[in-house]
Scaffold this active site. Structure first.
Site, mmCIF file in Angstrom:
data_model
loop_
_atom_site.group_PDB
_atom_site.id
_atom_site.type_symbol
_atom_site.label_atom_id
_atom_site.label_comp_id
_atom_site.label_asym_id
_atom_site.label_seq_id
_atom_site.Cartn_x
_atom_site.Cartn_y
_atom_site.Cartn_z
ATOM 1 N N GLY A 511 70.573 47.970 42.315
ATOM 2 C CA GLY A 511 70.386 47.034 41.234
ATOM 3 C C GLY A 511 70.854 45.741 41.670
ATOM 4 C CG PHE A 513 75.387 46.644 42.029
ATOM 5 C CD1 PHE A 513 75.463 47.470 43.051
ATOM 6 C CD2 PHE A 513 74.531 47.047 40.818
ATOM 7 C CE1 PHE A 513 74.980 48.705 42.896
ATOM 8 C CE2 PHE A 513 74.196 48.152 40.613
ATOM 9 C CZ PHE A 513 74.158 49.326 41.773
ATOM 10 C CB SER A 515 71.800 49.769 47.612
ATOM 11 O OG SER A 515 70.905 48.736 47.886
ATOM 12 C CB VAL A 516 74.583 53.749 44.789
ATOM 13 C CG1 VAL A 516 75.739 54.782 44.828
ATOM 14 C CG2 VAL A 516 75.008 52.659 43.859
ATOM 15 C CG ASP A 626 76.724 46.120 32.255
ATOM 16 O OD1 ASP A 626 76.130 46.010 31.363
ATOM 17 O OD2 ASP A 626 76.329 46.173 33.450
#
Ligand SMILES: *[C@@H]1O[C@H](CO)[C@@H](O)[C@H](O)[C@H]1NC(C)=O
Ligand SMILES: *[C@@H]1O[C@H](CO)[C@@H](O)[C@H](O)[C@H]1NC(C)=O
Ligand SMILES: *[C@@H]1O[C@H](CO)[C@@H](O)[C@H](O)[C@H]1NC(C)=O
Ligand SMILES: *[C@@H]1O[C@H](CO)[C@@H](O)[C@H](O)[C@H]1NC(C)=O
Ligand SMILES: *[C@@H]1O[C@H](CO)[C@@H](O)[C@H](O)[C@H]1NC(C)=O
Ligand SMILES: *[C@@H]1O[C@H](CO)[C@@H](O)[C@H](O)[C@H]1NC(C)=O
Length: 814
Positions: A511, A513, A515-516, A626
């Site tokens: 996203g 923000f 990455s995961v 959120d």
């Protein structure tokens, strides 16, 4: 608590000390202690006696020093916790005796000469005293007739170990300052250069040579030191802690939940504080502060490069052209003298032939001197350095010309991607290989003073509190699979997470923000590692996450296992959720697995509970800001966990006028976000209501089909609000459920959802009330159709409404 079982099993395998049958815990007049005899505390945990560190494993060292000290009785590897006579060791061949002197003081005598080597120097009012080794490891000199008359105790004079139950801090009445002091080296118990103390203002500090502050804990805020939010979050922990600051004293102390655990909290010779746990046959380091040894000021001494990178080999190395000053001290871990020049500088003689050499990729020393006069170009800067005999190096970069005089300390090797300035080390010509490199700018240096951010993660005082699974730079996997659960927050090194995620190869999602990635801590424990991108935004998110997720724990909130805060890297490590996020189940097209109604209902309740806990359950009110299906993760049993606290706002209870900056995701935003009014936890209630609609319908509220050609009459929440009144709620449920639903529950969910999205926050329920409604504990009135929605269905084309519904498609973060 599995960890404790591990510990207990470990203890069973220890050998009982051979002389425990005869051991006493008391020295009394006429009954001294000599040779290898010892005191053992009544609970057998601690022993006191004369000891000498083993020097066989060192090349240069022989060890003539004997000390009186305290250690763990059941730990076969000698680990001194306290020593009485660090500054006045018993030297070979003297043989010492511990006795009560005629004035009642406890003394160490030379048996041959009867001279006093060390004394407690207490103001005893009686010579009828005894010294007792207590169950907490405190050696107490007291009246033999009255155990509350204490003349002296070892807890008041700590060395490098923070005993459970001991206080670190000031007695403001007597002026006694109890602080931790590192030892000189691995065999010499004399005081070293690092101290850990609470200052009179109540802030904890880790200090080098009484002058340089390495880390600070910040002020105590009632729950934790402000620079160490991760102190909280150990709901299940083996340690507890206490902070007291009043007119009489200021101190910090910690305690063990389970007395049988053997936990060592110690300030190391190299300036790193460590918490270790004795498991089985060895100490397992669970926490270090500073996390990186190179961040402990001057840990390698002058003219060294500290390199804690991935390559094996020693952390401390001499700079080119330098050699270890004292190999014996260096080998024993005392590197205060660092390295010395092999060839003296030519300086001062007729023609200056000194050259410059630049070790690659390091971070500059801190105490630079700016040369305003000489900033026109790099040659000038180099000449300015050569022109002064005490100048040892220079750098020329965006900040102009900087030079260093005297010792260069704290030079650290940088990560390969670190960028910044260049340092040139002054050397005699014969030490510089090949052609002079004076003008080549081939070496990169990081200019920022790191540690500063990593250091925000507190100091020594929290040693007893946090547990991390790291050992010599490798992830600790021995017991972590079982024991990791609920032990608190871990600080990881970047390389460890690189290994755990196989160099960030398995991406789970991403996203704005960052990455995961998926990773493994051990074969059985999977992780989700979130790498935050963008220096500033990432930092903000990182702080928000650590300080909110870090202080809370709830079954319906995702658990933060740990984080990495190294250089520019900001990573957050969570438990891995095998069933991903809610949106993947709700909005999946053409999938053959459908999320059953009862699971949906459980998810709705779980999320409500998690939010209720956030809003009211923890001491500070946290607004998530959120809430959306993407941020609701599902574990193996579909238990929902609220995730992504990057937008979260921690508000004090009294803090009522809230936030006005835009957060959250369009489509789930409460009207007060858009109108710019101050928001409260009711914005989460609104977003939650939006999610409830999606749980019922299996489609996004903002889906295109609801809003053809600017006509919102089919907008799902509006349909729900109307059908609730007409009593035809069944027709609204996700068709892929084929009617396998509990209609009573559906109606309840729809009612709650409509109440949650009321225009005025005062009309919306609290999350606690939502939980009660969904659990059927309390009943709900029929909700009115929200006015805003009513207006939409009337065909209004207000841009405010338009943006709220995000007709452009899928939600986006703003
Ligand atoms: C020592 O421990 C035993 C039990 O292990 C207890 O009975 C005894 O009272 C203790 N003695 C003291 C002085 O605390
Ligand atoms: C304690 O002091 C008294 C007199 O002050 C003396 O007689 C006695 O021997 C002393 N006891 C010890 C153990 O030194
Ligand atoms: C003993 O008393 C003297 C004077 O009253 C004081 O200076 C000294 O610090 C005291 N010693 C201890 C160990 O309390
Ligand atoms: C023991 O000492 C304490 C503190 O010094 C005192 O308050 C108490 O009265 C004493 N008890 C006896 C029995 O002397
Ligand atoms: C520590 O400080 C003292 C005095 O401030 C100074 O003389 C000494 O050289 C310092 N030690 C080191 C290793 O720099
Ligand atoms: C060299 O630099 C030092 C430190 O700035 C200064 O005190 C000294 O006067 C300088 N020496 C000369 C010869 O300029």
């Amino acid at each position: 608590m599995l960890l404790l079982q591990v510990i207990l099993l470990g203890l069973l395998s220890l050998h009982a000390p051979s002389n425990s049958a005869t051991a006493t815990d008391t020295v009394s007049p006429g009954n001294g202690l000599a040779g290898s005899s010892r005191l053992v505390s009544n609970n057998s945990k601690f022993a006191l006696g004369f000891f000498r560190m083993d020097s066989k494993s060192f090349n240069y060292a022989t060890n003539p020093y004997t000390y009186l000290g305290i250690w763990f009785n059941k730990v076969p590897k000698l680990t001194p916790l306290w020593s009485a006579n660090g500054e006045s060791p018993v030297m070979d061949p003297a043989s010492p005796e511990l006795a009560i002197a005629g004035d009642g003081n406890l003394v160490i005598l030379d048996q041959a000469t009867r001279s006093v080597i060390w004394s407690t120097h207490a103001n005893t009012t009686t010579n009828d005293t005894v010294a007792v080794l207590q169950n907490n490891g405190n050696l107490v000199l007291r009246s033999s007739s009255n155990s509350s008359t204490v003349f002296w105790q070892s807890f008041d004079y700590p060395t490098d170990t923070f005993f459970a139950g001991a206080k670190i801090g000031w007695d403001k009445v007597t002026g006694l300052n109890r602080r931790l002091v590192s030892r000189k080296n691995l065999i010499d118990q004399a005081p070293g250069l690092y101290t850990g103390e609470i200052q009179k203002n109540g802030v904890g500090h880790l200090v080098w040579n009484s002058t340089v502050e390495i880390e600070s804990t910040g002020l105590w805020n009632g729950q934790y030191f402000s620079s160490a939010p991760e102190m909280i979050g150990n709901t299940v922990s083996i340690t507890t802690f206490e902070y007291v600051n009043n007119d009489k004293e200021v101190y910090f102390t910690w305690n063990l939940q389970d007395e049988t655990a053997i936990v060592l909290s110690q300030l190391g010779v190299d300036g790193q504080g460590m918490v270790s746990l004795w498991i089985d046959k060895d100490w397992v380091v669970m926490y270090k502060q500073p996390v990186l040894q190179c961040d402990a000021y001057a840990t390698c001494g002058p003219f060294t490069v500290c390199d804690e990178g991935e390559n094996e080999g020693p952390i401390c190395n001499c700079m080119k052209g330098f050699s270890v000053s004292s190999p014996r001290d260096w080998e024993l871990g005392d590197r205060r003298d660092g390295c010395t020049r092999n060839t003296p500088l030519h300086c001062g003689r007729s023609r200056n032939t000194d050259k410059f050499y630049a070790p690659q990729n390091v971070m500059l020393p801190q105490d630079a001197m700016k040369m305003q006069a000489a900033t026109s170009d790099e040659d000038d800067c180099s000449r300015a350095c050569l022109g002064n005999c005490s100048c040892t190096g220079y750098s020329y970069g965006e900040g102009g010309c900087s030079v260093w005089h005297g010792k260069l300390t704290n030079v650290k090797k940088q990560q390969p991607d670190g960028n910044g300035e260049t340092l040139y080390l002054r050397l005699a010509a014969k030490e510089v290989p090949g052609v002079p490199r004076k003008n080549s700018r081939i070496f990169r240096f990081g200019a920022a003073i790191i540690g500063a951010s990593a250091a925000a993660v507190a100091a020594l005082m929290i040693l007893g509190l946090m547990m991390t699974w790291r050992r010599k730079g490798k992830l600790f996997t021995r017991t972590v699979g079982d024991a990791q659960v609920g032990i608190g927050i871990t600080t990881f090194r970047y390389v460890d997470l690189q290994h755990a995620t196989k160099n960030f190869s398995e991406k789970l999602g991403g996203g704005s923000f960052g990455s995961v990635f998926k990773g493994y801590l051990s074969d059985s424990l999977a992780l989700a590692v979130k790498r935050l991108d963008g220096a500033n935004q990432g930092e903000k998110q990182f702080r928000a996450e650590v300080s909110s997720v870090g202080i809370i724990q709830h079954i319906n909130l995702v658990k933060l296992i740990g984080f990495c805060c190294q250089g520019d890297q900001r990573l957050l490590v969570y438990e891995y959720m095998p069933n991903h996020s809610l949106d993947a189940h709700l909005f999946k097209v053409g999938s053959d697995t459908v999320l059953e109604w009862n699971l949906r209902y459980q998810i709705a309740i779980g999320v409500a509970r998690g939010l209720a806990y956030l809003h009211t359950g923890c001491r500070d009110c946290i607004i998530h800001c959120d809430i959306k299906p993407e941020n609701i993760l599902l574990d193996a049993s579909f238990v929902p966990k609220i995730a992504d606290f990057g937008m979260a706002k921690v508000l004090g209870r009294e803090f009522s006028d809230a936030i006005t900056t835009m957060r959250g995701t369009i489509g789930y935003l409460a009207p007060e976000w858009i109108s710019g009014e101050a928001v409260t936890s009711k914005v989460d209630v609104y977003s939650y209501g939006s999610v409830l609609f999606e749980i019922v319908s299996g489609r996004r509220n903002s889906s295109q089909e609801y809003s053809k050609d600017g006509d919102y009459s089919a907008f799902f929440p509006v349909q729900v609000a109307r059908k609730l009144l007409s009593g035809d709620i069944g027709s609204l449920v996700d068709a892929s459920l084929h009617g396998n639903v509990n209609l009573e529950e559906v109606e309840r969910v729809c009612k709650v959802a409509c109440w949650c999205i009321q225009d005025s926050e005062f009309d919306r329920p609290t999350m606690t009330e939502v939980v009660q409604f969904l659990e059927g504990v309390s009943e709900l009135h029929m909700p009115p159709v929200p006015r805003l929605l009513d207006a939409i269905t009337g065909g209004a084309t207000n841009t405010k409404i338009y943006s709220m519904l995000s007709v452009e498609g899928s939600p986006t973060s703003v």
